[in-house]
Design an enzyme around this catalytic site. Sequence first.
Site, mmCIF file in Angstrom:
data_model
loop_
_atom_site.group_PDB
_atom_site.id
_atom_site.type_symbol
_atom_site.label_atom_id
_atom_site.label_comp_id
_atom_site.label_asym_id
_atom_site.label_seq_id
_atom_site.Cartn_x
_atom_site.Cartn_y
_atom_site.Cartn_z
ATOM 1 N N LYS A 4 44.312 -37.961 -32.382
ATOM 2 C CA LYS A 4 45.562 -38.173 -31.257
ATOM 3 C C LYS A 4 45.937 -36.642 -31.112
ATOM 4 O O LYS A 4 46.105 -36.528 -29.645
ATOM 5 C CB LYS A 4 46.864 -38.187 -31.903
ATOM 6 C CG LYS A 4 46.483 -40.733 -31.615
ATOM 7 C CD LYS A 4 47.174 -41.157 -32.379
ATOM 8 C CE LYS A 4 47.208 -42.538 -32.191
ATOM 9 N NZ LYS A 4 45.571 -42.878 -33.920
HETATM 10 C C1 PLP Z 1 45.189 -44.035 -33.455
HETATM 11 C C2 PLP Z 1 43.995 -44.197 -34.972
HETATM 12 C C3 PLP Z 1 43.042 -44.985 -34.470
HETATM 13 C C4 PLP Z 1 43.391 -46.130 -33.534
HETATM 14 O O1 PLP Z 1 42.967 -45.398 -32.382
HETATM 15 P P1 PLP Z 1 43.277 -47.119 -31.753
HETATM 16 O O2 PLP Z 1 43.331 -45.478 -29.991
HETATM 17 O O3 PLP Z 1 45.228 -47.006 -30.821
HETATM 18 O O4 PLP Z 1 42.524 -47.535 -30.693
HETATM 19 C C5 PLP Z 1 42.809 -44.787 -35.723
HETATM 20 N N1 PLP Z 1 41.721 -43.776 -36.583
HETATM 21 C C6 PLP Z 1 43.184 -43.158 -37.147
HETATM 22 C C7 PLP Z 1 43.233 -41.801 -37.643
HETATM 23 C C8 PLP Z 1 44.484 -42.982 -35.749
HETATM 24 O O5 PLP Z 1 45.435 -42.317 -35.842
#
Ligand code: PLP
Length: 463
Positions: free
Chosen positions: A111
Site C-alpha cells: 500500500k
Molecule cells: C490490502 C492488502 C491486500 C489486499 O489488497 P486489495 O487491494 O484490498 O485487494 C493483500 N495483502 C496485503 C498485505 C494487504 O495489505
Amino acid sequence: MRYMSTRGQVRDLSFKDAVMMGLANDGGLLLPKQIPAIDTTQLAAYQTMSYPQIAFDIISRFTGDDFDQNDLRELIERSYATFDHPDVTPVTKQDGVYILELFHGPTLAFKDVALQFLGNLFEYLLEERNEKMNILGATSGDTGSAAIYGVRGKDRINIFIMHPDGKVSPIQKLQMTTVTDENVFNLAIRGTFDDGQRIVKETFNDLDFKANYSLGAVNSINWARVLAQIVYYFYAYSRVQPETGCEKIDFSVPTGNFGDIFAGYMAKRMGLPVDKLILATNENNILSRFVLNGDYSVGDVVETLSPSMDIQIASNFERYLYYLLGEDSESLCGLMESFATSKSLQFDGQLQAKVREDFDSLTVDKAATVDQIRDFHQRTGYVLDPHTAVGVRAGERLSDPDVPVVCLATAHPAKFGDAVQQAIGQDPERPASLDGIEQRDSRCELIDAETEKVKAYLAQRAR
Ligand SMILES: *Cc1c(COP(=O)(O)O)cnc(C)c1O
C-alpha cells in the site's frame, strides 16, 4: 483525460478534481473516460527504464495537460525515494515463480506504493488550491499505517484512521499508533473492517458534511491509488518478459478489496499481455465464488492468518462491474441497489464466461497458508508472509506450466510474525524500521462503530 462516475451522474471531471472527490458525489466510483493504450514499442522501451520513469510515463497518460509535467515527475521521484530498494519493487525468481516484492516502502506493505504518491499528490493539490483536508479512512491493517506515513506532518492535512479493535496484527497496530504527529488520529472501532468501510461510505455520502470538512479519501475508492498500482504490473512485465521469452504472463494477486487486482485488469485493458489474472483469497472468498460460480453473496467475516484480506464487501468491485456490464451505468445502478438490500448478486452463464476470460481463482484456507509458507521455505529458503503465501499457492496451482507467473508479494513477513513462526518455527528477520517499535509512545482512541460518533469525533478535531 476526463473522469466520470460508474453511476453516471458525475460526468466530466479533471484528474485533479477526481483525486480530490474520492468517492463520486453520486455514490459511485470514478473512472477515466478512455483507457490509454500502451503499444509494443513502448512496452519494449520500459525494459531499460527505471521504476520512477515507467511510473511517470504511465501516470502522465492519465493526468492530462492540466498537470505540470515537471512537477509530476518530481512528485513521483520523491514518492519512490523513500523505498529501501534501488529497484523500488524488485522481482526475484524462486523455484519457478517470480515474486514481485512490493513491500520495500516505509510500512512494509504494497500500500506504500500508492500512498506515498497519494500523500504527496494531496499536499501538492492543497497547496495549489490553498485548501485544507481531513482524511477519513478505514483499514484492515495495512492501509492505515501506509496512509499515515503518506501524510504525517503535512501542513494542510489531518488524518483519521479507523481499524477494527483487536483484529489487526500487533505490529500493524503499533505502526499506526506510534505515529504521534499532531495531524494523526487513530480510532480503534468496536466492529469489523466492513463496519469501518461502511462508516467511510456513509460519511462521504453526507455531501454537506463532506464539503464542510473537506473530506479526502485514501481507501482504494480513490482513483489515484489504483493508478499508482497499475505501474508495477508494467514494471514486472518489463523485467520478467525478456528473461522468459514468453509473450504473455500470468499474475497471481492476494485479494481483499479488489483494488490491487483491478489495477492489473486496467493494465491488461491498456494492452499489457496478461494471460490470466489469478484472484487468490482466504476463507473470506466472496470474490472467488463470484469468479468460479457467478455467486457474489456476502457471508460473515471470519478471522484468518491474512487479516488484510478479511473483507466481504470489496469496494472496488463496482469498477469492474461497470466494465463487465458494458459500461452501462443504468444497469449498474440497478444491480447496486438490489445488492444494497439483498447482499447478494447472481450472474448468468454469459456474464460469467466473460469473467472467466480475465480471471481464475482459488480459495486458500488457514491450513493451506501455513503449509505453503513451510513448504516454500523448505524448497527455496525464502520466507513468505501469509498474504503472499495465499497468492503463491494459487499461482503455483493455477498457472499454465508454460506461462510464467508473477506473484505479488504484498507484505513483508515481519509484519505477520505469528503466522510465520507457526509455519517454520522461527521468527522472520526484522527490518530496521521496526527496531524498538514496542517501546515508542503511542496514541489511540476506542470508539463504537457508529457513523454519527465518528463524525462527531472528526468534527471536533478537523482542520
Ligand atoms: C490490502 C492488502 C491486500 C489486499 O489488497 P486489495 O487491494 O484490498 O485487494 C493483500 N495483502 C496485503 C498485505 C494487504 O495489505
